[in-house]
Structure formats: C-alpha cells, structure tokens
Design an enzyme around this catalytic site. Sequence first.
Site, mmCIF file in Angstrom:
data_model
loop_
_atom_site.group_PDB
_atom_site.id
_atom_site.type_symbol
_atom_site.label_atom_id
_atom_site.label_comp_id
_atom_site.label_asym_id
_atom_site.label_seq_id
_atom_site.Cartn_x
_atom_site.Cartn_y
_atom_site.Cartn_z
ATOM 1 N N HIS A 67 0.831 -1.209 0.000
ATOM 2 C CA HIS A 67 0.000 0.000 0.000
ATOM 3 C C HIS A 67 0.860 1.252 0.000
ATOM 4 C CE1 HIS A 67 0.577 0.769 4.405
ATOM 5 N NE2 HIS A 67 0.610 -0.545 4.487
ATOM 6 N N ASP A 69 -0.625 4.268 0.872
ATOM 7 C CA ASP A 69 -1.162 5.205 1.863
ATOM 8 C C ASP A 69 -0.461 5.021 3.204
ATOM 9 O OD1 ASP A 69 -2.444 2.675 2.062
ATOM 10 O OD2 ASP A 69 -4.071 3.546 3.239
ATOM 11 N N ASP A 100 6.355 1.505 7.128
ATOM 12 C CA ASP A 100 5.012 0.994 6.826
ATOM 13 C C ASP A 100 4.359 1.833 5.736
ATOM 14 O OD1 ASP A 100 2.631 -0.370 6.931
ATOM 15 O OD2 ASP A 100 1.976 0.490 8.834
ATOM 16 N N GLU A 134 -5.236 0.818 2.496
ATOM 17 C CA GLU A 134 -4.956 -0.238 3.475
ATOM 18 C C GLU A 134 -5.072 0.291 4.896
ATOM 19 O OE1 GLU A 134 -2.895 -3.037 6.121
ATOM 20 O OE2 GLU A 134 -2.427 -0.923 5.802
ATOM 21 N N GLU A 163 4.319 -5.870 4.465
ATOM 22 C CA GLU A 163 4.069 -5.301 5.789
ATOM 23 C C GLU A 163 5.286 -5.503 6.698
ATOM 24 O OE1 GLU A 163 1.723 -3.468 6.895
ATOM 25 O OE2 GLU A 163 0.289 -3.628 5.251
#
Length: 376
Positions: A67, A69, A100, A134, A163
């Site tokens: 992701h 975002d 992240d 996400e 992740e």
Amino acid sequence: MSTDVTQLAMALIARPSVTPLDEGCQTLMGKHLSAAGFTLEPMVFEDTTNLWARRGTQAPVFCFAGHTDVVPIGDLARWHTPPFEPTIIDGYLHGRGAADMKGSLAAMLVATERFVAKHPHHNGSIAYLITSDEEGPFINGTTRVIDTLEARNEKITWALVGEPSSTYKLGDVVKNGRRGSLTGNLTVNGVQGHVAYPHLADNPIHKAAPALTELAQMHWDNGNEFFPPTSFQIANINGGTGASNVIPGNLEVMFNFRYSTEVTADELIARVLGILDAHGLDYDISWVFNGLPFLTGDGPLLEATKSAIREVTGYDTDPQTTGGTSDGRFIAPTGAQVIELGPVNATIHKVNECVKIADLEQLALCYEKLLEKLLC
C-alpha cells in the site's frame, strides 16, 4: 552514499499520501514497472487509487502486494524531522511511511528490476497489487482489485505482502497467517430516568454488566499450533448524559474478536447472542467482518522465504500469525499462498517513524532471492 533502494524510498516518502490519498506514488512505481516490461492497469474505485501490474501471461504468478497510503502524522511538534521530508540520521531513514510501508515498496521495485535484468525470460509472471486504502476503511482497495481479478479468473499463486513483519532485526519474523477479525457494535436499551427514582427507570449499564463480564471471562477456544486462543476485547463503552443524576437510556459497547481457525465467525456470533439473551437484555447489535483467518503452511512460498532470509541474513526466521490484520486476508481466500515480510515494526504508526537503511538493502536482496527461487 544512498543506494537505489534508499533513493526510491525517499521519493515515495516525500509524497504525503495520508490514507486514502496516493499523491502520485503509484505513478512513480508505474514508471519503474513499465520500464521493466510490466503492463499497467490502474483501478480507481471512488476515493481509492489502485494499481495492478503484471509482467508475463503464464502461471505461476508471484505477486508483490502493498500500500502507498500512510497513517496521519499525529502531533507534528513531536517529530524530530518533518514527516514528509525524508531524512537520513545515523544510518536510519526517517519519515512517515518509512517502515510501513514505502521502504518495502522501494525494495520490491529494486529487487524486481535486478531480477528482470538478470532473468528476462523468467518462468511464470510477476505482478504488483498496490492500493491507497490499506490504512483506511479497506473498502475500495485490495478487496475490490481481487474481486476484479476473480471475475476474470486471473489467479495469484504466491503473494508477498511487504508489511513490517520483523520484530528486532530484519527477517527475524515473517507472518505466514493472520487471525480473523470480527467487530460487534452492541446497544443495550434501557429507560432513562432520575437516579433518585430508579424504580421509574431501567439502567442499561447495570443490566449489561453481568453479560459483559461473562463475555470477557469466556474461554472461546484453545487455539492450535499456529494460532493463539481466540481473544475477546471490549474497545469502547459509551453511556450516560454526562450528568450525575440521570440514569442513561442506553449503553453502547464496541468489542472485537481476534479469532483462530478453531472457530468460525458464525459460531462466535451465536455464542454472543446466546449470552445476551440468557441475561434478558433488550439490545440491538450489528457486526463487521474485518477478515477471515488464514494460514500458509509448508509449501513453495514459505520454504523459499525461509531460505532467502537465511542466505541473506545468516539466521532462521520465525513464522508467526500474531499481530493485526493485513490485506493478505483478501488475497488468501482465492487460494493463494500469502507471506508477509518487511522491515522492523518498532516505530510504525508512531511519531519519528524510521527504518534502518541497511535493512532496506537486505530486504531487496531477500525479495530478489525469492523471485529467483520461485521463477527460475
């Protein structure tokens, strides 16, 4: 001097893509992927930007998932450096999304470019499934892309989710599964009144307390060798008017299950309703299914991941299913094997988020070795 992976991570961090914004991250990634021979398929659903990219038309399909975002920055005054001005300090890259998971995205791209340059005629296909939804409500992101792929019978064989799985050092932990997540929103109804006249009211807090105690003390299952026992946690309780002389008319309770493969969501719901009914409560309840539990057992993806980490770091990884949910929960039900491997998660979602630069370099090597083991 900054490596390619560090420079790319910095370019991504500099884009303030607070969920559900993408702020051009996927466009930047797309340029690298297009140059490496990928066909790009942007998928925009309402406020969410997604990218499905694929190189090759044959199975098996190895998919990097992630992701663009990030979560909000929090208290800006507590940041040592501007969160969207990536800064290197003492070997660490600082900025929102460093761990992240923009560092992982950069490592994926660098690994892919290196692999394709060495193996232009690799077996199968390489794919990317990237979303900007996400960290948000996860409604228009990975789940919608998977729906699109499933509708045309386009299958992912192996998915590597970037992740931040590591605990103390890169690769010490990978996630080969996740618990299911089920949220309940309960309203217990009573009758509002004056505290001096309780016989004219019906206190929902008093009525609900024994039932909530029973739920909190309930032993739901024993777990198994891969999952801890199911956990029930009350997350929010709201009741009352704020006045000390008013019995509230209702009580709102939000609770969450993190559950193993030993029990189903339907079984949990039935047991909760049984307890509420046994206590004679007048209630309304709604449920939010956040994801089913999944497990990737011994097989090509897990074995290749273990081997790649051992070759790059010199130590063995520990596959676990602990922690929160990830978008892997939307991919696994299609039959894909899913593993999460990414940086150390000590600073994720915190102020002063950072990642060790050396870890990003090693992560890119791990990803490249994974491609070699599975597609060569």
